[in-house]
Design a protein around this motif. Structure first.
Motif, PDB file in Angstrom:
ATOM      1  N   SER A  59       0.677  -1.250   0.024  1.00 41.75           N
ATOM      2  CA  SER A  59       0.116  -0.059  -0.105  1.00 41.75           C
ATOM      3  C   SER A  59       0.772   1.150   0.019  1.00 41.75           C
ATOM      4  N   ASP A 106      -4.375  -2.983  -4.020  1.00 46.97           N
ATOM      5  CA  ASP A 106      -3.384  -2.018  -3.424  1.00 46.97           C
ATOM      6  C   ASP A 106      -2.516  -1.442  -4.584  1.00 46.97           C
ATOM      7  N   ASN A 188     -11.617   0.059  -2.349  1.00 45.60           N
ATOM      8  CA  ASN A 188     -10.401   0.569  -3.003  1.00 45.60           C
ATOM      9  C   ASN A 188     -10.499   0.913  -4.475  1.00 45.60           C
TER      10      ASN A 188
END
Ligand code: DC
Length: 246
Positions: A59, A106, A188
């Motif tokens: 991340s 990510d 996300n």
């Protein structure tokens, strides 16, 4: 409109059935002209796998970007099957774990990663007709695609499909765990600043909650045949000419 080859973009959230539709559609259209199915999520998964293996934080934009110089990813297409090659190693099987799914989500938020994978995706679409599935195919990668489909399905149904898939591979995850991971990934992928998941304004929305793969492929193939009549005729003529020369 794209060039001589046909470009079909299929975007949507995880578990909506994009890859089943894309694979089936490429096989159907590929009966008369060369067509390749490109699963672009596999590219992000390969980057995620590499970063995980290096023990870096998936991340952290900085940590992920600093790995890119050491990554070489190519795709090979043989007999309708796609293989993803990471630095010379076929990682097609290794990238399908829940851990790599999260890592892929990510790293896909890192603009340098998206830029890094862009030419690879466009390169393929410039050499053969493609059915490409992902999150930003219609919005960013192939903005002139001949047909853009945005496939959705209710989250409960998507989670169930993923859970069944994972269970078949021997995973002990519960349905609730799989659903929580899927929802996190959806969040996300839709909220990131770089190329978030969203339908292109000119895409056709298809709700795949009541999953009937055959009907979905038939519908999509009808749309393509209608919209790409001239291109299909030209490519079919070219294909039969090549066949005749053999
Ligand atoms: O389709 P998939 O589940 O294999 O994709 C894995 C992750 O990669 C997904 O969470 C978001 C990212 N992805 C992306 O950002 N853009 C794409 N075109 C394809 C995938």
């Amino acid at each position: 409109m794209s060039g001589k080859y046909i470009q079909i973009a299929i975007d949507g959230p995880g578990g909506a059935g994009k890859s089943s539709l894309a694979k089936g559609l490429a096989a159907e259209l590929g009966k008369t002209i060369p067509f390749v199915y490109v699963d672009t999520g596999a590219l992000y998964r390969a980057v995620g796998l590499y970063v995980l293996r290096r023990g870096r934080d998936t991340s952290s934009h900085e940590a992920v970007s600093s790995c890119l110089d050491d990554i070489n990813i190519t795709m090979e297409h043989k007999d309708g099957r796609q293989a993803v090659i990471l630095n010379g190693e076929d990682v097609s099987g290794l990238i399908r774990t829940p851990e790599v799914s999260m890592a892929a989500s990510d790293v896909s938020a890192v603009p340098q990663v998206r830029q890094f994978l862009l030419s690879c995706q466009r390169g393929i679409a410039n050499t053969v007709s493609v059915v490409m599935d992902g999150r930003d195919i219609g919005t960013v990668i192939l903005p002139d695609a001949d047909v853009k489909i945005f496939l959705t399905a209710g989250v409960a149904e998507r989670a169930k499909r993923r859970w069944l898939e994972l269970r078949e591979k021997g995973s002990a995850k519960t349905l609730e765990e799989v659903r929580a991971e899927l929802e996190l990934r959806d969040k996300n992928d839709s909220s990131r600043a770089a190329a978030p998941l969203k339908p292109a304004p000119d895409s056709i929305l298809y709700d795949n909650t009541v999953h009937d793969l055959k009907a979905c492929i038939e519908w999509a193939s009808g749309v393509v045949r209608e919209k790409c009549r001239d291109k299909i005729a030209a490519l079919e003529a070219e294909a039969s000419l090549t066949e005749g020369k053999r």
